[in-house]
Write a protein that holds these residues in place. Structure first.
Motif, PDB file in Angstrom:
ATOM      1  N   ILE A 118       0.830  -1.208   0.000  1.00 10.55           N
ATOM      2  CA  ILE A 118       0.000   0.000   0.000  1.00 10.55           C
ATOM      3  C   ILE A 118       0.864   1.258   0.000  1.00 10.55           C
ATOM      4  CG2 ILE A 118      -1.666   1.307   1.390  1.00 10.55           C
ATOM      5  CD1 ILE A 118      -2.923  -1.503   2.061  1.00 10.55           C
ATOM      6  N   ALA A 119       1.962   1.237   0.736  1.00 14.69           N
ATOM      7  CA  ALA A 119       2.879   2.385   0.727  1.00 14.69           C
ATOM      8  C   ALA A 119       3.440   2.603  -0.679  1.00 14.69           C
ATOM      9  CB  ALA A 119       4.009   2.173   1.734  1.00 14.69           C
ATOM     10  N   TRP A 120       3.801   1.519  -1.366  1.00 19.68           N
ATOM     11  CA  TRP A 120       4.308   1.652  -2.732  1.00 19.68           C
ATOM     12  C   TRP A 120       3.214   2.177  -3.660  1.00 19.68           C
ATOM     13  CZ3 TRP A 120       2.885  -0.803  -7.305  1.00 19.68           C
ATOM     14  CH2 TRP A 120       3.685  -0.483  -8.408  1.00 19.68           C
ATOM     15  N   LEU A 121       2.001   1.658  -3.532  1.00 25.68           N
ATOM     16  CA  LEU A 121       0.908   2.124  -4.390  1.00 25.68           C
ATOM     17  C   LEU A 121       0.696   3.629  -4.241  1.00 25.68           C
ATOM     18  CD1 LEU A 121      -1.617  -0.799  -3.887  1.00 25.68           C
ATOM     19  CD2 LEU A 121      -0.558  -0.118  -6.066  1.00 25.68           C
ATOM     20  N   ARG A 122       0.826   4.126  -3.034  1.00 28.98           N
ATOM     21  CA  ARG A 122       0.658   5.564  -2.812  1.00 28.98           C
ATOM     22  C   ARG A 122       1.675   6.364  -3.620  1.00 28.98           C
ATOM     23  NH1 ARG A 122      -0.069   8.700   2.937  1.00 28.98           N
ATOM     24  NH2 ARG A 122      -0.732  10.650   1.971  1.00 28.98           N
ATOM     25  N   THR A 123       2.890   5.847  -3.755  1.00 33.82           N
ATOM     26  CA  THR A 123       3.918   6.571  -4.523  1.00 33.82           C
ATOM     27  C   THR A 123       3.632   6.592  -6.014  1.00 33.82           C
ATOM     28  OG1 THR A 123       5.404   4.681  -4.941  1.00 33.82           O
ATOM     29  CG2 THR A 123       5.686   5.886  -2.835  1.00 33.82           C
ATOM     30  N   THR A 124       2.741   5.714  -6.469  1.00 34.84           N
ATOM     31  CA  THR A 124       2.421   5.638  -7.899  1.00 34.84           C
ATOM     32  C   THR A 124       1.262   6.540  -8.298  1.00 34.84           C
ATOM     33  OG1 THR A 124       0.817   3.823  -7.745  1.00 34.84           O
ATOM     34  CG2 THR A 124       3.174   3.214  -7.924  1.00 34.84           C
ATOM     35  N   GLY A 125       0.625   7.174  -7.313  1.00 38.78           N
ATOM     36  CA  GLY A 125      -0.515   8.032  -7.609  1.00 38.78           C
ATOM     37  C   GLY A 125      -1.855   7.421  -7.269  1.00 38.78           C
ATOM     38  N   VAL A 126      -1.868   6.176  -6.789  1.00 42.56           N
ATOM     39  CA  VAL A 126      -3.120   5.566  -6.342  1.00 42.56           C
ATOM     40  C   VAL A 126      -3.635   6.372  -5.148  1.00 42.56           C
ATOM     41  CG1 VAL A 126      -4.092   3.520  -5.208  1.00 42.56           C
ATOM     42  CG2 VAL A 126      -2.612   3.258  -7.196  1.00 42.56           C
TER      43      VAL A 126
END
Length: 177
Positions: A118-126
């Motif tokens: 989830i932390a990584w997804l946040r960095t992608t713009g999700v």
């Protein structure tokens, strides 16, 4: 677009490949893994076919990105499970899932993996992350809560929608009067 390798304190997330099927068929062999999701342990051929579809990285119509990682731990990088994210709505929303093989359950790996994903997804713009969880699957609900998701009042095919939107403080669900 290839999935990046990700890491957390105890886990290495390696992008899924068809070659992982041979190792993962053993990780996914416990019938108890399918208590809440249905189905049964996949055969090696079934898993190879599934991984071949998933490794493409997108839905046939191109509307969804499919991100899949094998979770590995220890000095020998032993596979213990997987995480996946289906990214849709032009990259704004992601549906996530996690599975940890039976021998490695109860050690915090799923919460660690879901939190890192989830932390990584946040960095992608999700901006919105969702998971569908059977209401009796308390272990998966604990993972979702540990990763910052909260239950909603919405159910799809008997599973409850859990959700977190970045930039908003998660609120417990409210029921209509």
């Amino acid at each position: 677009m290839a999935d990046p390798e990700l890491t957390s304190d105890r886990l290495l997330f390696t992008p899924l490949s068809v070659a992982d099927a041979e190792e993962m068929v053993h990780v996914l062999s416990a019938k108890t893994l399918y208590t809440f999701t249905g189905g049964s342990p996949p055969t090696l051929d079934e898993l190879r076919a599934r991984y071949a579809r998933q490794a493409i990285g997108r839905s046939p119509d191109g509307s969804q990105e499919w991100r899949n990682w094998i979770l590995r731990t220890g000095p020998d990088a032993q596979a213990i499970g997987y995480v996946q994210a289906t990214i849709m709505d032009n990259g704004r929303r992601a549906e996530v899932a996690w599975v940890i093989g039976a021998p490695w359950q109860g050690q915090g790996y799923a919460s660690e993996a879901a939190t890192a994903l989830i932390a990584w997804l946040r960095t992608t713009g999700v901006t919105t992350v969702q998971a569908h969880i059977h209401p009796a699957h308390t272990a998966s609900a604990t993972v979702a809560r540990n990763a910052g998701l909260l239950p909603t009042v919405q159910f799809d095919d008997g599973e409850q929608l859990w959700q977190h939107s970045f930039g908003q403080t998660p609120r417990p669900p409210t029921r209509p009067h």
